[in-house]
Design a protein around this motif. Structure first.
Motif, mmCIF file in Angstrom:
data_model
loop_
_atom_site.group_PDB
_atom_site.id
_atom_site.type_symbol
_atom_site.label_atom_id
_atom_site.label_comp_id
_atom_site.label_asym_id
_atom_site.label_seq_id
_atom_site.Cartn_x
_atom_site.Cartn_y
_atom_site.Cartn_z
ATOM 1 N N ASP A 197 1.462 2.364 11.435
ATOM 2 C CA ASP A 197 0.172 3.058 11.391
ATOM 3 C C ASP A 197 -0.903 2.031 11.721
ATOM 4 O OD1 ASP A 197 -2.194 4.355 10.811
ATOM 5 O OD2 ASP A 197 -1.552 5.064 8.840
ATOM 6 N N ASP A 198 -1.461 2.120 12.933
ATOM 7 C CA ASP A 198 -2.465 1.156 13.379
ATOM 8 C C ASP A 198 -3.728 1.167 12.526
ATOM 9 O OD1 ASP A 198 -0.812 0.327 15.428
ATOM 10 O OD2 ASP A 198 -1.699 1.690 16.906
ATOM 11 N N SER A 199 -3.992 2.249 11.816
ATOM 12 C CA SER A 199 -5.202 2.322 11.005
ATOM 13 C C SER A 199 -5.166 1.371 9.804
ATOM 14 C CB SER A 199 -5.452 3.755 10.523
ATOM 15 O OG SER A 199 -4.518 4.121 9.523
ATOM 16 N N LEU A 200 -3.996 0.826 9.492
ATOM 17 C CA LEU A 200 -3.904 -0.127 8.374
ATOM 18 C C LEU A 200 -4.550 -1.462 8.721
ATOM 19 C CD1 LEU A 200 -0.242 0.402 7.102
ATOM 20 C CD2 LEU A 200 -2.334 1.479 6.296
ATOM 21 N N ILE A 201 -4.792 -1.717 9.989
ATOM 22 C CA ILE A 201 -5.372 -2.950 10.532
ATOM 23 C C ILE A 201 -4.409 -4.128 10.384
ATOM 24 C CG2 ILE A 201 -7.295 -4.582 10.505
ATOM 25 C CD1 ILE A 201 -9.033 -2.276 9.382
ATOM 26 N N GLY A 202 -3.880 -4.332 9.225
ATOM 27 C CA GLY A 202 -2.923 -5.396 8.940
ATOM 28 C C GLY A 202 -2.283 -5.112 7.603
ATOM 29 N N GLY A 203 -1.261 -5.854 7.264
ATOM 30 C CA GLY A 203 -0.586 -5.655 5.984
ATOM 31 C C GLY A 203 0.406 -4.516 6.029
ATOM 32 N N PHE A 204 0.669 -3.941 4.854
ATOM 33 C CA PHE A 204 1.682 -2.890 4.774
ATOM 34 C C PHE A 204 1.475 -2.036 3.534
ATOM 35 C CE2 PHE A 204 3.267 -6.528 2.488
ATOM 36 C CZ PHE A 204 3.877 -6.009 1.363
ATOM 37 N N MET A 205 2.165 -0.899 3.518
ATOM 38 C CA MET A 205 2.226 -0.015 2.362
ATOM 39 C C MET A 205 3.693 0.260 2.072
ATOM 40 S SD MET A 205 -0.722 2.740 3.433
ATOM 41 C CE MET A 205 -0.344 3.850 2.109
ATOM 42 N N VAL A 206 4.005 0.450 0.804
ATOM 43 C CA VAL A 206 5.351 0.833 0.397
ATOM 44 C C VAL A 206 5.222 2.105 -0.435
ATOM 45 C CG1 VAL A 206 7.384 0.194 -0.954
ATOM 46 C CG2 VAL A 206 6.166 -1.553 0.359
ATOM 47 N N ILE A 207 6.008 3.109 -0.102
ATOM 48 C CA ILE A 207 6.039 4.349 -0.874
ATOM 49 C C ILE A 207 7.421 4.433 -1.500
ATOM 50 C CG2 ILE A 207 5.817 6.846 -0.834
ATOM 51 C CD1 ILE A 207 4.131 6.469 1.752
ATOM 52 N N ALA A 208 7.447 4.376 -2.828
ATOM 53 C CA ALA A 208 8.722 4.395 -3.552
ATOM 54 C C ALA A 208 8.518 5.024 -4.916
ATOM 55 C CB ALA A 208 9.265 2.980 -3.713
ATOM 56 N N ASP A 209 9.481 5.770 -5.364
ATOM 57 C CA ASP A 209 9.458 6.395 -6.689
ATOM 58 C C ASP A 209 8.181 7.205 -6.930
ATOM 59 O OD1 ASP A 209 11.912 5.191 -7.189
ATOM 60 O OD2 ASP A 209 11.006 3.434 -8.131
ATOM 61 N N GLY A 210 7.689 7.848 -5.860
ATOM 62 C CA GLY A 210 6.509 8.694 -5.979
ATOM 63 C C GLY A 210 5.201 7.934 -6.096
ATOM 64 N N LYS A 211 5.211 6.631 -5.862
ATOM 65 C CA LYS A 211 4.000 5.819 -5.951
ATOM 66 C C LYS A 211 3.744 5.143 -4.617
ATOM 67 C CE LYS A 211 4.545 4.822 -10.842
ATOM 68 N NZ LYS A 211 4.715 3.795 -11.845
ATOM 69 N N VAL A 212 2.466 4.873 -4.342
ATOM 70 C CA VAL A 212 2.069 4.179 -3.125
ATOM 71 C C VAL A 212 1.576 2.792 -3.518
ATOM 72 C CG1 VAL A 212 0.504 4.162 -1.157
ATOM 73 C CG2 VAL A 212 1.442 6.335 -1.987
ATOM 74 N N TYR A 213 2.177 1.778 -2.937
ATOM 75 C CA TYR A 213 1.778 0.388 -3.152
ATOM 76 C C TYR A 213 1.107 -0.056 -1.863
ATOM 77 C CZ TYR A 213 5.082 0.949 -6.959
ATOM 78 O OH TYR A 213 5.751 1.405 -8.065
ATOM 79 N N ASP A 214 -0.211 -0.205 -1.901
ATOM 80 C CA ASP A 214 -1.000 -0.418 -0.688
ATOM 81 C C ASP A 214 -1.471 -1.871 -0.602
ATOM 82 O OD1 ASP A 214 -2.695 -0.314 1.489
ATOM 83 O OD2 ASP A 214 -3.691 1.526 0.851
ATOM 84 N N TYR A 215 -0.919 -2.603 0.343
ATOM 85 C CA TYR A 215 -1.290 -3.997 0.582
ATOM 86 C C TYR A 215 -1.874 -4.137 1.988
ATOM 87 C CZ TYR A 215 1.746 -4.466 -3.433
ATOM 88 O OH TYR A 215 2.314 -4.321 -4.676
ATOM 89 N N SER A 216 -2.587 -3.107 2.428
ATOM 90 C CA SER A 216 -3.140 -3.102 3.774
ATOM 91 C C SER A 216 -4.545 -3.698 3.794
ATOM 92 C CB SER A 216 -3.175 -1.683 4.339
ATOM 93 O OG SER A 216 -4.112 -0.899 3.630
ATOM 94 N N ILE A 217 -4.929 -4.191 4.953
ATOM 95 C CA ILE A 217 -6.272 -4.725 5.134
ATOM 96 C C ILE A 217 -7.301 -3.602 5.020
ATOM 97 C CG2 ILE A 217 -7.825 -5.887 6.766
ATOM 98 C CD1 ILE A 217 -5.621 -7.696 5.610
ATOM 99 N N SER A 218 -6.989 -2.431 5.553
ATOM 100 C CA SER A 218 -7.948 -1.319 5.504
ATOM 101 C C SER A 218 -8.276 -0.923 4.071
ATOM 102 C CB SER A 218 -7.434 -0.113 6.298
ATOM 103 O OG SER A 218 -6.226 0.364 5.768
ATOM 104 N N SER A 219 -7.297 -0.935 3.169
ATOM 105 C CA SER A 219 -7.592 -0.573 1.776
ATOM 106 C C SER A 219 -8.403 -1.672 1.090
ATOM 107 C CB SER A 219 -6.309 -0.293 0.996
ATOM 108 O OG SER A 219 -5.589 -1.479 0.771
ATOM 109 N N LYS A 220 -8.145 -2.933 1.432
ATOM 110 C CA LYS A 220 -8.934 -4.025 0.863
ATOM 111 C C LYS A 220 -10.375 -3.953 1.337
ATOM 112 C CE LYS A 220 -5.029 -6.994 0.107
ATOM 113 N NZ LYS A 220 -4.405 -8.268 0.220
ATOM 114 N N LEU A 221 -10.588 -3.627 2.616
ATOM 115 C CA LEU A 221 -11.949 -3.465 3.128
ATOM 116 C C LEU A 221 -12.662 -2.298 2.453
ATOM 117 C CD1 LEU A 221 -11.380 -4.100 6.943
ATOM 118 C CD2 LEU A 221 -12.607 -5.576 5.330
ATOM 119 N N ALA A 222 -11.946 -1.203 2.223
ATOM 120 C CA ALA A 222 -12.540 -0.040 1.551
ATOM 121 C C ALA A 222 -12.952 -0.383 0.122
ATOM 122 C CB ALA A 222 -11.563 1.136 1.562
ATOM 123 N N ARG A 223 -12.093 -1.124 -0.598
ATOM 124 C CA ARG A 223 -12.452 -1.536 -1.968
ATOM 125 C C ARG A 223 -13.651 -2.470 -1.956
ATOM 126 N NH1 ARG A 223 -6.750 -1.679 -2.558
ATOM 127 N NH2 ARG A 223 -6.728 -3.943 -2.313
#
Length: 70
Positions: free
Chosen positions: A38-64
């Motif tokens: 997903d190019d919108s992440l800009i960099g980094g990654f996300m992991v979806i496991a056990d019904g949870k999203v672990y977001d280590y993307s640059i886009s989420s850090k910029l949003a925060r």
């Protein structure tokens, strides 16, 4: 077998992907891993496991960061 989804900002080297998969397997146990990009992440990654999203993307850090400034 449970499935974990790894979403990255783009394609990565085989060594980097293996290291990421090894880390996911260590954290969540041996399971099927699906890889998406997903190019919108800009960099980094996300992991979806056990019904949870672990977001280590640059886009989420910029949003925060943006929300902290407002």
């Amino acid at each position: 077998m449970e499935k974990t989804v790894i979403i990255t900002a783009g394609n990565m080297s085989a060594n980097t992907y293996k290291a990421l998969c090894d880390g996911v397997s260590e954290r969540f146990g041996n399971r099927e891993i699906e890889h998406k990009t997903d190019d919108s992440l800009i960099g980094g990654f996300m992991v979806i496991a056990d019904g949870k999203v672990y977001d280590y993307s640059i886009s989420s850090k910029l949003a925060r960061f943006k929300n902290a400034l407002v």
